[in-house]
Write an enzyme that holds these catalytic residues in place. Structure first.
Site, PDB file in Angstrom:
ATOM      1  CD  GLU A   1     -16.357   9.147   9.507  1.00  0.00           C
ATOM      2  OE1 GLU A   1     -15.152   9.014   9.156  1.00  0.00           O
ATOM      3  OE2 GLU A   1     -17.089  10.182   8.710  1.00  0.00           O
TER       4      GLU A   1
ATOM      5  CG  HIS B   1     -37.296  17.602  19.822  1.00  0.00           C
ATOM      6  ND1 HIS B   1     -36.639  16.925  20.670  1.00  0.00           N
ATOM      7  CD2 HIS B   1     -38.682  17.193  20.252  1.00  0.00           C
ATOM      8  CE1 HIS B   1     -37.178  16.289  21.737  1.00  0.00           C
ATOM      9  NE2 HIS B   1     -38.427  16.554  21.500  1.00  0.00           N
TER      10      HIS B   1
ATOM     11  CG  HIS C   1     -37.710  15.185  25.961  1.00  0.00           C
ATOM     12  ND1 HIS C   1     -38.867  16.170  26.335  1.00  0.00           N
ATOM     13  CD2 HIS C   1     -38.213  14.938  24.734  1.00  0.00           C
ATOM     14  CE1 HIS C   1     -39.625  16.322  25.542  1.00  0.00           C
ATOM     15  NE2 HIS C   1     -39.190  15.702  24.475  1.00  0.00           N
TER      16      HIS C   1
HETATM   17  P1  13P Z   1     -45.658  18.158  19.740  1.00  0.00           P
HETATM   18  O1  13P Z   1     -46.457  17.042  19.172  1.00  0.00           O
HETATM   19  O2  13P Z   1     -46.299  19.112  20.442  1.00  0.00           O
HETATM   20  O3  13P Z   1     -44.561  18.639  18.586  1.00  0.00           O
HETATM   21  O4  13P Z   1     -44.809  17.477  20.808  1.00  0.00           O
HETATM   22  C1  13P Z   1     -43.992  16.342  20.666  1.00  0.00           C
HETATM   23  C2  13P Z   1     -42.733  16.383  21.433  1.00  0.00           C
HETATM   24  O5  13P Z   1     -41.668  15.734  21.218  1.00  0.00           O
HETATM   25  C3  13P Z   1     -42.741  17.372  22.643  1.00  0.00           C
HETATM   26  O6  13P Z   1     -41.350  17.384  23.121  1.00  0.00           O
HETATM   27 ZN    ZN Z   2     -40.173  15.513  22.427  1.00  0.00          ZN
END
Ligand code: 13P
Ligand code: ZN
Length: 275
Positions: free
Chosen positions: A170, A140, A211
């Site tokens: 690509e 993430h 996000h």
């Molecule tokens: P954490 O520090 O708890 O991993 O959270 C970071 C984050 O990107 C939440 O979406």
């Molecule tokens: Zn995050």
């Protein structure tokens, strides 16, 4: 073997630092998890502690019973992982029901696994099943241009996939199955984990509106490369949109069909609509 000397820990640390260098991890933004192989668990078993108590995961992942994960800590900064990995990352074990975890190594100054642990584990559970045990990495990151696009494009899988495919030749080869989009939700809980893991049934990329992004892959290189490719294409699209809302030319649906034939990929027709 010392945990920090293992290939998987070194690969994890390198990937975290690569992400930080890209500018995707301001403050504690982003998180990373890796599912260890049984061989890797055996190799470090003498270095694992069993003093920690079990903690509820907050969701149920029976498909991951007994599995071990290397994860980033909640509130830990990606920029510090390469400097002091033992304080920033942890190895956790999932119990025999897939309902609790305990820390077996790391987070030596205290702390808990990432607040997105529900999403990581639910994604791992889906990917372990649908890839026949191959995918081991969930990542993430707060990818700037992809986030910016979630203010400009309709939050639909079809639109994001097609726009990203068009901006770099690509892309349909790297993510032929497309990308999924989750509308804005409160992060750090079970509901967003359920929505994301549902998308992971068919995609390797889930974009979280306003996000960031989640990617899944077999190893660190493939997963980082996927995130990098999506974000690069998003950057090109942001540059195009910044200059002019109008494009003189682009890749057409039939061009994608021709590309699919030569590159031996299947591109779902739902993304090849007439504009
Ligand atoms: P954490 O520090 O708890 O991993 O959270 C970071 C984050 O990107 C939440 O979406
Ligand atoms: Zn995050």
């Amino acid at each position: 073997m010392r945990v920090l000397d293992t290939k998987f820990v070194r690969g994890f640390i390198k990937m975290a630092d690569d992400g930080f260098q890209q500018g995707w991890h301001e403050r504690n933004g982003g998180n990373l998890s890796y599912r260890l192989t049984p061989h890797e668990v055996d190799g470090i078993s003498s270095r694992l502690s069993d003093r920690e108590d079990w903690t509820p995961i907050g969701t149920s992942v029976p498909g991951l019973a007994g599995e071990y994960f290397l994860v980033t800590g909640s509130g830990k900064y990606f920029r510090n992982i390469i400097v002091d990995p033992e304080a920033c990352i942890a190895i956790i074990e999932v119990d025999s029901k897939g309902e609790n975890y305990r820390i077996r190594w790391g987070l030596v100054e205290g702390g808990v696994p990432t607040s997105e642990l529900d999403t990581h584990l639910m994604n791992h559970e889906v990917k372990k099943r649908v890839t026949d045990n191959k995918h081991r990495v969930i990542y993430h990151a707060h990818t700037t241009n992809t986030i910016a696009l979630t203010f400009l494009l309709p939050l639909k899988d079809e639109v994001f996939t097609r726009e990203l495919w068009e901006c770099a030749t690509e892309c349909p080869v790297v993510f032929p199955e497309g990308v999924g989009v989750v509308g804005w939700m409160v992060p750090g809980g079970r509901d967003i984990a359920i929505a994301t893991s549902k998308l992971m049934e068919q995609y390797n990329v889930a974009i979280w509106a306003h996000h960031g992004m989640f990617c899944s892959g077999v190893d660190f290189d493939e997963t980082f490369g996927l995130m990098h490719t999506v974000e690069k294409s998003a950057e090109i699209l942001i540059k195009i949109l910044s200059v002019s809302p109008k494009r003189l030319q682009s890749i057409q649906p039939q061009d994608f069909r021709d590309l699919a034939k030569d590159f031996h990929v299947t591109l779902p027709e739902k993304f090849l609509y007439e504009k």
